[in-house]
Scaffold this motif. Structure first.
Motif, PDB file in Angstrom:
ATOM      1  N   GLU A 136      54.869  15.271-142.447  1.00  0.00           N
ATOM      2  CA  GLU A 136      53.551  14.876-142.945  1.00  0.00           C
ATOM      3  C   GLU A 136      52.453  15.707-142.286  1.00  0.00           C
ATOM      4  N   VAL A 137      52.564  15.932-140.988  1.00  0.00           N
ATOM      5  CA  VAL A 137      51.595  16.771-140.271  1.00  0.00           C
ATOM      6  C   VAL A 137      51.623  18.189-140.834  1.00  0.00           C
ATOM      7  N   LEU A 138      52.817  18.734-140.999  1.00  0.00           N
ATOM      8  CA  LEU A 138      52.941  20.094-141.529  1.00  0.00           C
ATOM      9  C   LEU A 138      52.380  20.193-142.947  1.00  0.00           C
ATOM     10  N   TYR A 139      52.612  19.182-143.734  1.00  0.00           N
ATOM     11  CA  TYR A 139      52.071  19.165-145.096  1.00  0.00           C
ATOM     12  C   TYR A 139      50.544  19.124-145.063  1.00  0.00           C
ATOM     13  N   GLN A 140      49.995  18.249-144.246  1.00  0.00           N
ATOM     14  CA  GLN A 140      48.538  18.114-144.163  1.00  0.00           C
ATOM     15  C   GLN A 140      47.879  19.404-143.667  1.00  0.00           C
ATOM     16  N   LEU A 141      48.563  20.149-142.814  1.00  0.00           N
ATOM     17  CA  LEU A 141      48.006  21.399-142.295  1.00  0.00           C
ATOM     18  C   LEU A 141      48.218  22.583-143.235  1.00  0.00           C
ATOM     19  N   GLY A 142      48.969  22.392-144.316  1.00  0.00           N
ATOM     20  CA  GLY A 142      49.116  23.461-145.298  1.00  0.00           C
ATOM     21  C   GLY A 142      50.511  23.968-145.526  1.00  0.00           C
ATOM     22  N   GLY A 143      51.528  23.199-145.149  1.00  0.00           N
ATOM     23  CA  GLY A 143      52.903  23.591-145.441  1.00  0.00           C
ATOM     24  C   GLY A 143      53.103  23.750-146.945  1.00  0.00           C
ATOM     25  N   LEU A 144      53.996  24.630-147.321  1.00  0.00           N
ATOM     26  CA  LEU A 144      54.188  24.962-148.731  1.00  0.00           C
ATOM     27  C   LEU A 144      55.161  24.012-149.411  1.00  0.00           C
ATOM     28  N   VAL A 145      54.696  23.420-150.488  1.00  0.00           N
ATOM     29  CA  VAL A 145      55.532  22.672-151.422  1.00  0.00           C
ATOM     30  C   VAL A 145      55.285  23.330-152.776  1.00  0.00           C
ATOM     31  N   SER A 146      56.337  23.846-153.378  1.00  0.00           N
ATOM     32  CA  SER A 146      56.207  24.670-154.581  1.00  0.00           C
ATOM     33  C   SER A 146      55.406  24.005-155.692  1.00  0.00           C
ATOM     34  N   GLU A 147      55.675  22.750-155.948  1.00  0.00           N
ATOM     35  CA  GLU A 147      54.960  22.051-157.022  1.00  0.00           C
ATOM     36  C   GLU A 147      53.456  21.993-156.761  1.00  0.00           C
ATOM     37  N   ASP A 148      53.065  21.875-155.511  1.00  0.00           N
ATOM     38  CA  ASP A 148      51.638  21.841-155.175  1.00  0.00           C
ATOM     39  C   ASP A 148      50.981  23.203-155.385  1.00  0.00           C
ATOM     40  N   VAL A 149      51.718  24.262-155.089  1.00  0.00           N
ATOM     41  CA  VAL A 149      51.180  25.615-155.315  1.00  0.00           C
ATOM     42  C   VAL A 149      50.932  25.819-156.801  1.00  0.00           C
ATOM     43  N   ILE A 150      51.897  25.459-157.627  1.00  0.00           N
ATOM     44  CA  ILE A 150      51.766  25.605-159.070  1.00  0.00           C
ATOM     45  C   ILE A 150      50.645  24.705-159.610  1.00  0.00           C
ATOM     46  N   ALA A 151      50.423  23.562-158.966  1.00  0.00           N
ATOM     47  CA  ALA A 151      49.381  22.628-159.394  1.00  0.00           C
ATOM     48  C   ALA A 151      47.983  23.080-158.976  1.00  0.00           C
ATOM     49  N   GLY A 152      47.890  24.211-158.274  1.00  0.00           N
ATOM     50  CA  GLY A 152      46.580  24.749-157.936  1.00  0.00           C
ATOM     51  C   GLY A 152      46.286  24.892-156.457  1.00  0.00           C
TER      52      GLY A 152
END
Length: 127
Positions: A38-54
């Protein structure tokens, strides 16, 4: 026979990149741990679907995050050993372009591969 690397130019960028990575690693640990997804996600970790979503910025930010001490230390050791001679040889501007483009390229290729394979629920961090 001893091999000694001789740097022809002053090198600062490699040390700056290590410092940026260190500050972010300290922040990861302060916010809950460098292995806390969760910390890594909040700081900008890559999740492919989120990149495609903008959330395109994740292909950049994920490069400066690390999962645990071994990941951080080996990456920084590699940056220290290989970054200094590359920066010395190429100069800071070209070195920075290569550093950023290789990281962005790797994150972009991962995003493409994960979407094509259907495996999109992973968080990716690290250069």
């Amino acid at each position: 026979m001893t091999l000694k690397l001789k740097f022809s130019k002053r090198i600062y960028l490699t040390y700056l990149l290590i410092a940026v990575n260190l500050v972010l690693f300290i922040l990861e640990n302060y916010l809950g741990g460098s292995e806390n997804l969760e910390v890594l996600y909040q700081l900008g970790g890559l999740v492919s679907e989120d990149v495609i979503a903008g959330q395109w910025w994740r292909v950049i930010t994920a490069n400066f995050l690390h999962f645990g001490w071994p990941h951080f230390l080996t990456n920084m050791l590699g940056l220290y050993i290989f970054g200094r001679p590359v920066e010395s040889y190429m100069g800071a501007v070209k070195y920075l372009i290569i550093y950023l483009m290789s990281g962005i390229g790797a994150m972009s290729l991962y995003t493409y591969w994960s979407l094509k394979s259907g495996i999109t629920n992973y968080l990716l961090v690290g250069a």
